[in-house]
Scaffold this motif. Structure first.
Motif, short mmCIF file in Angstrom:
data_model
loop_
_atom_site.label_atom_id
_atom_site.label_comp_id
_atom_site.label_asym_id
_atom_site.label_seq_id
_atom_site.Cartn_x
_atom_site.Cartn_y
_atom_site.Cartn_z
N THR A 184 0.86 -1.17 0.00
CA THR A 184 0.00 0.00 0.00
C THR A 184 0.89 1.22 0.00
N MET A 185 0.53 2.21 -0.79
CA MET A 185 1.32 3.44 -0.84
C MET A 185 0.40 4.60 -1.18
N PHE A 186 0.54 5.68 -0.47
CA PHE A 186 -0.21 6.88 -0.79
C PHE A 186 0.61 7.73 -1.75
N GLN A 187 0.01 8.06 -2.89
CA GLN A 187 0.66 8.99 -3.79
C GLN A 187 0.71 10.38 -3.15
N GLU A 188 -0.11 10.57 -2.12
CA GLU A 188 -0.25 11.83 -1.39
C GLU A 188 -1.08 12.84 -2.18
N THR A 189 -0.60 13.24 -3.35
CA THR A 189 -1.38 14.09 -4.25
C THR A 189 -0.96 13.78 -5.69
N TYR A 190 -1.93 13.83 -6.59
CA TYR A 190 -1.66 13.58 -8.00
C TYR A 190 -1.35 14.86 -8.76
N ASN A 191 -1.40 15.99 -8.08
CA ASN A 191 -1.10 17.27 -8.71
C ASN A 191 0.41 17.53 -8.59
N PRO A 192 1.14 17.53 -9.71
CA PRO A 192 2.61 17.65 -9.63
C PRO A 192 3.09 18.92 -8.93
N GLU A 193 2.38 20.03 -9.11
CA GLU A 193 2.80 21.28 -8.48
C GLU A 193 2.59 21.22 -6.97
N LEU A 231 -6.14 13.66 0.45
CA LEU A 231 -7.46 14.31 0.46
C LEU A 231 -7.50 15.50 1.43
N GLY A 232 -6.35 16.12 1.65
CA GLY A 232 -6.33 17.27 2.53
C GLY A 232 -5.39 18.37 2.07
N ILE A 233 -4.44 18.03 1.23
CA ILE A 233 -3.48 19.03 0.80
C ILE A 233 -3.82 19.58 -0.59
N ASP A 235 -7.45 19.84 -3.61
CA ASP A 235 -8.89 19.68 -3.79
C ASP A 235 -9.27 18.20 -3.82
N TRP A 236 -10.22 17.81 -2.96
CA TRP A 236 -10.54 16.38 -2.83
C TRP A 236 -11.21 15.83 -4.07
N ARG A 237 -11.96 16.65 -4.80
CA ARG A 237 -12.60 16.14 -6.02
C ARG A 237 -11.56 15.83 -7.09
N GLU A 238 -10.58 16.69 -7.22
CA GLU A 238 -9.50 16.44 -8.18
C GLU A 238 -8.75 15.17 -7.82
N GLU A 239 -8.43 15.01 -6.53
CA GLU A 239 -7.70 13.82 -6.10
C GLU A 239 -8.55 12.56 -6.27
N GLY A 240 -9.83 12.65 -5.97
CA GLY A 240 -10.71 11.50 -6.14
C GLY A 240 -10.79 11.06 -7.59
N PRO A 264 -7.20 8.11 3.95
CA PRO A 264 -6.39 8.55 5.08
C PRO A 264 -7.21 8.62 6.35
N ARG A 265 -6.54 8.55 7.49
CA ARG A 265 -7.24 8.73 8.76
C ARG A 265 -7.85 10.14 8.79
N MET A 266 -9.09 10.21 9.22
CA MET A 266 -9.74 11.52 9.31
C MET A 266 -9.27 12.28 10.54
N ARG A 267 -8.87 11.52 11.58
CA ARG A 267 -8.33 12.13 12.80
C ARG A 267 -7.16 11.30 13.30
#
Length: 267
Positions: A184-193, A231-233, A235-240, A264-267
């Motif tokens: 399992t690995m989180f890409q963290e964000t798919y937005n390169p910038e 899903l926090g750093i 826009d969540w719709r873009e990441e979804g 991700p953990r919500m809390r």
């Protein structure tokens, strides 16, 4: 048309502007059409289901989800236990408590004997699935460490998986040969910038290497690949949308490998 070599080549065609435009343009009619086509992936359907127009469709979405869950898994829940073997890390991720610049964290890496003892305790508690977790620490926990630990604990567990740093193809093959069956690995964000902003230093700074890891894992023969975004750093719709796109790509190209999405953990 040139064949896509990697998912990142496909992702490059889906700029954030293009994704947001498709999501914003979705109507309730588009959402209804997406629900009617459930099970047949199309980017426009995914965009519709993630759009504000889908908010009034949450109940039918939940019903479809529940129906599919019962159909595929019955009324069972599978538990796994994470075993953190090291919180050393050489990366500078801005959001992470393992960040190499964090000074108020006590660092510890388990020896193979200590990790084996912890795994044995978890097995005695009834856990049949274990997830080995660590920061990026090639000194104390190189790939060979996880391979040897897996060989020691594999007889106790139905499944041994890892949530660690990106590996080369040979690195993943080393783990497969030792008995690891998933990652399992989180890409963290798919937005390169956004990715560059939150990953200023360390090996993880390499966006392309990170996003290619899932394909290397599948090519190496892992039977399970889990992916996620924070899903926090961003826009969540873009990441979804990008998560769905990525999962669909992996399912189609590496059909022998099961694909799951982690939240991700919500809390």
């Amino acid at each position: 048309m040139t064949a896509t070599r990697h998912f990142r080549d496909l992702l490059a065609d889906w700029t954030p502007e293009k994704i947001h435009a498709l999501i914003r343009s979705s109507t309730e009619r588009d959402v209804a059409a997406a629900l009617g086509a459930a099970g047949r992936f199309e980017p426009r359907h995914l965009a519709a289901l993630l759009s504000p127009a889908a908010e009034s469709f949450l109940e039918p979405l939940a019903q479809i989800s529940a129906s599919w869950t019962r159909q595929r898994f019955g009324r069972a829940v599978q538990f796994f236990a994470p075993l953190y073997v090291s919180n050393y890390c050489c990366n500078g991720c801005r959001y992470c408590g393992f960040n190499r610049s964090t000074t108020n964290t006590v660092r510890r890496a388990l020896t193979l004997e200590e990790a084996e003892a912890e795994a044995a305790y978890l097995a005695e508690q009834g856990f049949g699935h274990i997830l080995l977790v660590a920061g990026e620490d090639l000194k104390n926990t190189p790939p060979a460490y996880f391979a040897e630990l897996t060989r020691r604990i594999r007889p106790r567990f139905a499944s041994v998986q890892v949530e660690i740093y990106s590996l080369s193809l040979d690195g993943y093959k080393l783990l497969v040969d030792a008995g690891v069956d998933g990652m399992t690995m989180f890409q963290e964000t798919y937005n390169p910038e956004v990715y560059a902003e939150y990953h200023p230093s360390g090996p993880k700074k390499d966006f392309a290497n990170r996003i290619d890891s899932f394909e290397r894992a599948a090519q190496a023969g892992l039977t399970f690949v889990g992916l996620g975004a924070l899903l926090g750093i961003n826009d969540w719709r873009e990441e979804g949308f990008c998560l769905g796109l990525h999962a669909a790509y992996l399912q189609k190209r590496y059909w022998r490998t099961s694909v799951a999405i982690s939240f991700p953990r919500m809390r």
